[in-house]
Design a protein around this motif. Structure first.
Motif, mmCIF file in Angstrom:
data_model
loop_
_atom_site.group_PDB
_atom_site.id
_atom_site.type_symbol
_atom_site.label_atom_id
_atom_site.label_comp_id
_atom_site.label_asym_id
_atom_site.label_seq_id
_atom_site.Cartn_x
_atom_site.Cartn_y
_atom_site.Cartn_z
ATOM 1 N N GLN A 82 38.376 30.263 39.035
ATOM 2 C CA GLN A 82 37.564 29.096 38.746
ATOM 3 C C GLN A 82 36.097 29.429 38.986
ATOM 4 N N LYS A 83 35.219 28.792 38.249
ATOM 5 C CA LYS A 83 33.808 29.170 38.232
ATOM 6 C C LYS A 83 33.126 29.033 39.587
ATOM 7 N N ASP A 84 33.592 28.143 40.470
ATOM 8 C CA ASP A 84 32.938 27.940 41.755
ATOM 9 C C ASP A 84 33.526 28.797 42.871
ATOM 10 N N SER A 85 34.560 29.577 42.579
ATOM 11 C CA SER A 85 35.274 30.268 43.657
ATOM 12 C C SER A 85 34.732 31.664 43.961
ATOM 13 N N TYR A 86 34.040 32.317 43.022
ATOM 14 C CA TYR A 86 33.548 33.672 43.258
ATOM 15 C C TYR A 86 32.554 33.703 44.408
ATOM 16 N N LEU A 87 32.747 34.669 45.341
ATOM 17 C CA LEU A 87 31.864 34.809 46.491
ATOM 18 C C LEU A 87 31.051 36.104 46.422
ATOM 19 N N CYS A 88 31.725 37.247 46.326
ATOM 20 C CA CYS A 88 31.030 38.529 46.263
ATOM 21 C C CYS A 88 32.008 39.604 45.802
ATOM 22 N N SER A 89 31.489 40.791 45.517
ATOM 23 C CA SER A 89 32.341 41.889 45.057
ATOM 24 C C SER A 89 31.621 43.213 45.237
ATOM 25 N N ALA A 90 32.393 44.293 45.219
ATOM 26 C CA ALA A 90 31.823 45.633 45.328
ATOM 27 C C ALA A 90 30.951 45.918 44.114
ATOM 28 N N LEU A 91 29.909 46.721 44.335
ATOM 29 C CA LEU A 91 29.056 47.129 43.229
ATOM 30 C C LEU A 91 29.896 47.923 42.219
ATOM 31 N N VAL A 127 42.888 28.100 41.816
ATOM 32 C CA VAL A 127 41.781 28.939 42.256
ATOM 33 C C VAL A 127 41.612 30.158 41.366
ATOM 34 N N ALA A 128 42.684 30.943 41.242
ATOM 35 C CA ALA A 128 42.598 32.201 40.506
ATOM 36 C C ALA A 128 43.990 32.615 40.048
ATOM 37 N N PHE A 129 44.037 33.428 38.988
ATOM 38 C CA PHE A 129 45.335 33.885 38.494
ATOM 39 C C PHE A 129 45.163 35.165 37.693
ATOM 40 N N ALA A 130 46.258 35.909 37.583
ATOM 41 C CA ALA A 130 46.245 37.177 36.863
ATOM 42 C C ALA A 130 46.077 36.939 35.367
ATOM 43 N N THR A 178 28.558 28.357 33.264
ATOM 44 C CA THR A 178 29.669 28.127 34.199
ATOM 45 C C THR A 178 29.234 27.349 35.428
ATOM 46 N N GLY A 179 27.935 27.026 35.535
ATOM 47 C CA GLY A 179 27.441 26.290 36.688
ATOM 48 C C GLY A 179 26.977 27.176 37.820
ATOM 49 N N GLU A 180 26.929 28.496 37.602
ATOM 50 C CA GLU A 180 26.494 29.426 38.630
ATOM 51 C C GLU A 180 25.010 29.751 38.464
ATOM 52 N N SER A 181 24.506 30.586 39.369
ATOM 53 C CA SER A 181 23.108 30.982 39.323
ATOM 54 C C SER A 181 22.859 31.943 38.162
ATOM 55 N N PHE A 182 21.650 31.898 37.615
ATOM 56 C CA PHE A 182 21.259 32.834 36.559
ATOM 57 C C PHE A 182 21.247 34.263 37.091
ATOM 58 N N PHE A 183 20.931 34.419 38.381
ATOM 59 C CA PHE A 183 20.758 35.747 38.957
ATOM 60 C C PHE A 183 21.946 36.171 39.806
ATOM 61 N N ILE A 206 35.858 26.989 31.054
ATOM 62 C CA ILE A 206 35.108 28.215 31.268
ATOM 63 C C ILE A 206 35.472 28.777 32.641
ATOM 64 N N LEU A 207 36.059 29.947 32.648
ATOM 65 C CA LEU A 207 36.448 30.625 33.871
ATOM 66 C C LEU A 207 35.597 31.875 34.042
ATOM 67 N N GLN A 208 35.682 32.486 35.213
ATOM 68 C CA GLN A 208 35.026 33.759 35.446
ATOM 69 C C GLN A 208 36.075 34.872 35.437
ATOM 70 N N LYS A 209 35.742 35.964 34.770
ATOM 71 C CA LYS A 209 36.650 37.113 34.698
ATOM 72 C C LYS A 209 36.065 38.243 35.528
ATOM 73 N N LEU A 210 36.824 38.690 36.517
ATOM 74 C CA LEU A 210 36.417 39.804 37.369
ATOM 75 C C LEU A 210 37.143 41.054 36.888
ATOM 76 N N SER A 211 36.385 42.101 36.580
ATOM 77 C CA SER A 211 36.972 43.317 36.015
ATOM 78 C C SER A 211 36.483 44.537 36.787
ATOM 79 N N GLY A 212 37.380 45.477 37.037
ATOM 80 C CA GLY A 212 37.004 46.706 37.715
ATOM 81 C C GLY A 212 38.169 47.266 38.508
ATOM 82 N N ASP A 213 37.843 48.211 39.400
ATOM 83 C CA ASP A 213 38.893 48.851 40.184
ATOM 84 C C ASP A 213 38.616 48.778 41.681
ATOM 85 N N GLY A 214 37.812 47.795 42.104
ATOM 86 C CA GLY A 214 37.470 47.662 43.515
ATOM 87 C C GLY A 214 37.766 46.275 44.044
#
Length: 263
Positions: A106-115, A175-178, A62-67, A138-146
């Motif tokens: 979008q793959k470049d938009s993620y900044l941070c999230s709760a553990l 940027v992002a969508f449900a 996705t063009g992001e860091s490995f870590f 290729i998009l990023q999927k954020l999953s969880g309850d925080g």
């Protein structure tokens, strides 16, 4: 998937925003490598591939860091860690618990999230969106309850699409969508529109129901404008001789400093 840490936050600034996250002892937040701006004494960093080698390789695709970097409050009392915007725009907080537990960005938009929030690779359903989807299929999927935070360039527009309602968007401005929103790519109609419209050949088509975030200044557009201005500036300096001291009696310091060279 366990429950995400419950975190508090505050967003500072206007055009170049920063989110400061406050963590109770034992709580943590994760972010892409290089996003952290500052952290207080009790915060400790932990670097991992988050999901093993395959998880890291998927992020590289996705063009992001490995870590992924985790920031844990191992101190006493509340501690703070902050993450800054990579370019002018806004930081958008996403409370995934209120958004159905999943959101796509979008793959470049993620900044941070709760553990406890999972960050995975998501592929669009249709091959057309894959090849012509602007930033890519290729998009990023954020999953969880925080809480998760994404960054958008320029001004942010929030649209709540009704069932069956369709919105067409410049592919780079999405940027992002449900996860309930159907996403596809459609070709711009009209030969002259395609050649001279300046909007590219394709638009993203979003069909509700669901929430959509749009940005007015995607990074690709900003980079194009800077590159164009640099090229024009370089040609202008070559034409006028301002690019070097030897090319002009004025040079880069102004005419008066070279008055002794006048005939």
């Amino acid at each position: 998937m366990g429950a995400a840490d419950v975190i508090s936050y505050r967003i500072y600034g206007d055009d170049m925003q920063l989110v400061e996250i406050e963590l109770d002892p034992g709580e943590g937040v994760r972010a892409e490598a290089g996003a952290m701006t500052y952290m207080t004494q009790g915060i400790e960093m932990s670097t991992s591939s988050s999901g093993g080698i395959m998880g890291g390789l998927k992020r590289v695709i996705t063009g992001e860091s490995f870590f992924i970097i985790s920031f844990i409050n191992n101190g006493r009392g509340k501690q703070q860690v902050a993450f800054g915007s990579p370019y002018p725009g806004k930081i958008i907080p996403l409370q995934l618990r209120e958004l159905g537990g999943t959101f796509l960005c979008q793959k470049d938009s993620y900044l941070c999230s709760a553990l406890g929030i999972e960050i995975n690779v998501a592929f669009t359903k249709k091959i057309g969106a894959g090849f012509f989807g602007g930033e890519g299929f290729i998009l990023q999927k954020l999953s969880g309850d925080g809480l998760a935070f994404v960054h958008a360039g320029g001004t942010v527009i929030k649209k709540e699409l009704a069932p069956g309602e369709t919105l067409r968007v410049d592919t780079g401005c999405l940027v992002a969508f449900a996860s309930t929103v159907d996403y596809d790519i459609t070709m711009v109609r009209g030969f002259k529109n395609m050649l001279f419209g300046g909007e590219g050949l394709f638009l993203a088509t979003l069909t509700g129901p669901g929430l959509v975030y749009i940005q007015s200044l995607p990074l690709s557009r900003l980079a194009d404008r800077i590159a164009a201005a640099t090229r024009v500036g370089g040609r202008r300096e070559e034409q006028t001789g301002r690019g070097s001291i030897a090319g002009s009696k004025k040079g880069i310091f102004g005419r008066k400093y070279f008055s002794n060279f006048e005939d």
